[in-house]
Design a protein around this motif. Structure first.
Motif, PDB file in Angstrom:
ATOM      1  N   LEU A  83       0.831  -1.203   0.000  1.00 50.83           N
ATOM      2  CA  LEU A  83       0.000   0.000   0.000  1.00 50.83           C
ATOM      3  C   LEU A  83       0.869   1.258   0.000  1.00 50.83           C
ATOM      4  N   VAL A  84       1.906   1.274   0.835  1.00 53.83           N
ATOM      5  CA  VAL A  84       2.807   2.432   0.912  1.00 53.83           C
ATOM      6  C   VAL A  84       3.553   2.624  -0.408  1.00 53.83           C
ATOM      7  N   ILE A  85       4.070   1.534  -0.958  1.00 53.37           N
ATOM      8  CA  ILE A  85       4.797   1.630  -2.236  1.00 53.37           C
ATOM      9  C   ILE A  85       3.878   2.143  -3.327  1.00 53.37           C
ATOM     10  N   ALA A  86       2.647   1.620  -3.382  1.00 53.98           N
ATOM     11  CA  ALA A  86       1.686   2.065  -4.396  1.00 53.98           C
ATOM     12  C   ALA A  86       1.353   3.540  -4.224  1.00 53.98           C
ATOM     13  N   ALA A  87       1.247   4.003  -2.987  1.00 59.14           N
ATOM     14  CA  ALA A  87       0.947   5.412  -2.736  1.00 59.14           C
ATOM     15  C   ALA A  87       2.068   6.304  -3.262  1.00 59.14           C
TER      16      ALA A  87
END
Length: 484
Positions: free
Chosen positions: A18-22
């Motif tokens: 989720l963090v990487i995608a953000a």
């Protein structure tokens, strides 16, 4: 203090994704919205991508192939040319997670991936495409492959590492530091030395050198120009110890991951700090500190190239995260992440506002990323008004930007190479202006044409372009007509 509600490995994995995608979405949005135009290095790489090869004057060929891939999908716009940068860094962060999870646990892996994605250097490199992006992606994949191989040596895992190094070498020669660092680690670690008696180990250490072959063949066909350029770039022809360069180098390196993580690793190296898994710590230190030392020596005695040590930081930030995940240091890890996240968001938002809000006149360096499309439109109009089909430029920056800006104009762009001079870049080597073959041309340059060896009777000044590119003194770039 024991965590009463521990987070599962699967939850850490989901949170990491989720963090990487953000970060990826934020940076792709910034590229789409930004009015920043290509730097001349990026424009150069784009021009290379129009003529695919296994090597170019200053670099191996992978970056050109990556740009060709994205531009075939979404066109030659600035955002599409730069798209590989945030995508590769996002993928690299995931491999940092995978490597750190194998070495430590999923919690440390999450913080390591976050540290990588939010590193100031990665935040900048995700918005401007350079060869460090592909290099760091394959380095992080190679780091994962290294961890797997040392965990359970096998031919398949050795091949995984070798293939990663082979491809990475075509991004940048600095990929060679990975097998070299691994060899040094094995030699220096008593319980790992028996690995040297295994054939799979030598596949892992030397198999990646096969990646040199395509570029080596290209260099052999072109006078080994890339090797000569790399050697010249190191600056060892003028050796002299400079204390100030060491300080400058260390300050520059601290900015790459953020000062907190860098200071932690330096203190750990000096004071012998270790996490709960000292074996993993030792590996990561061997995959980072020798690189920092080697490049530091080059900085002290020859030229300072801060980004040459970039490959040290994936292992370094994993090690720092493992140290700071201890209870009493956890706050420093969170503080570092918070600072870097704020900086990353601010940089992306700032970039996205360019072209939509008024910008200050200074710093003048800002003009390196602005006004090139205006320059291209006016230059194309001037060439048509002069009745010529060829535009001649001087120097790699102007040639690169002009090639990109006139890509759809139908005009032929060629660099001027002084008779008898050796080519200084890819364009002078492959597409120099030849009056007899290319006929009358429009010359655009800020230097006096007399210094180029052009006979006065062959050249006529036509005026100047009103443009604000950084090469234009007073906002005006002189243009000339060259006849046969």
């Amino acid at each position: 203090m024991t965590d009463l509600h521990p987070i599962s490995d699967r939850a850490w994995m989901r949170l990491t994704l989720l963090v990487i995608a953000a970060f990826l979405l934020l940076r792709l949005a910034a590229l789409l919205l930004s009015g920043f135009e290509l730097t001349y290095d990026e424009a150069q790489y784009w021009a290379w991508s129009r003529h695919l090869a296994f090597g170019y004057f200053t670099k191996p060929g992978l970056i050109a192939w990556l740009i060709r891939g994205t531009t075939e999908i979404c066109g030659d716009g600035v955002a599409c040319v730069r798209a590989p940068a945030p995508i590769l860094h996002a993928a690299a962060a995931w491999f940092v997670f995978l490597a750190a999870r194998r070495l430590y646990d999923a919690r440390i892996a999450f913080w390591s991936a976050l540290a990588y994605a939010a590193m100031p250097a990665v935040s900048l490199s995700s918005l401007i495409l350079n060869t460090d992006g592909p290099l760091l992606f394959f380095w992080c994949v190679g780091l994962h492959a290294t961890v797997l191989f040392l965990e359970k040596p096998s031919l398949s895992r050795a091949a995984y590492l070798a293939a990663t190094v082979a491809i990475g070498l075509n991004a940048k020669y600095a990929m060679i530091y990975l097998p070299a660092s691994l060899l040094a680690y094995v030699l220096a670690t008593a319980d790992k030395r028996p690995l040297l008696r295994s054939g799979s180990t030598w596949v892992a250490l030397l198999g990646g050198l096969a990646g040199f072959l395509p570029n080596l063949i290209w260099n052999a066909q072109n006078g080994f120009v890339t090797f000569h350029h790399t050697g010249d770039n190191a600056g060892w022809e003028k050796i002299g110890f400079k204390v100030g360069k060491i300080v400058e180098y260390l300050v520059g390196q601290s900015v790459i991951p953020g000062p907190i993580l860098f200071i932690v690793v330096v203190l750990a190296a000096i004071l012998g700090w270790r996490s709960t898994k000292p074996t993993a710590d030792r590996l990561l230190m061997w995959l980072s500190l020798p690189i920092l030392i080697v490049i530091g020596v080059n900085a002290a005695f020859a030229k300072l190239h801060g980004n040459w040590a970039a490959t040290a930081f994936p292992a370094l930030i994993i090690f720092a995260s493992a140290l700071l995940c201890k209870g009493r240091w956890y706050g420093f890890l969170k503080l570092s992440a918070a600072i870097n996240i704020v900086a990353a968001v601010a940089l992306a938002v700032g970039a996205s506002l360019v072209g939509h809000v008024p910008l200050p006149e200074r710093p003048r360096q800002l003009h390196r990323l602005l006004h090139w499309s205006d320059y291209g439109d006016k230059l194309a109009a001037a060439a048509r008004a002069a009745g010529v089909h060829t535009v001649v430029t001087v120097g790699r920056p102007m040639t690169s930007e002009t090639l990109y800006e006139l890509r759809d104009s139908g005009l032929d762009v060629r660099p001027y190479l002084t008779p008898g001079a050796a080519p200084a870049d890819q364009f002078e080597m492959t597409i120099p202006y030849q009056p007899a073959a290319h006929g009358p041309a429009l010359l655009v340059t800020e230097v006096d044409p007399a210094t180029l060896g052009i006979a006065p009777e062959r050249i006529e000044q036509l005026g100047a372009l009103d443009t604000r590119i950084y090469k234009a003194e007073g906002g005006r770039m002189p243009i000339y007509r060259i006849d046969r």
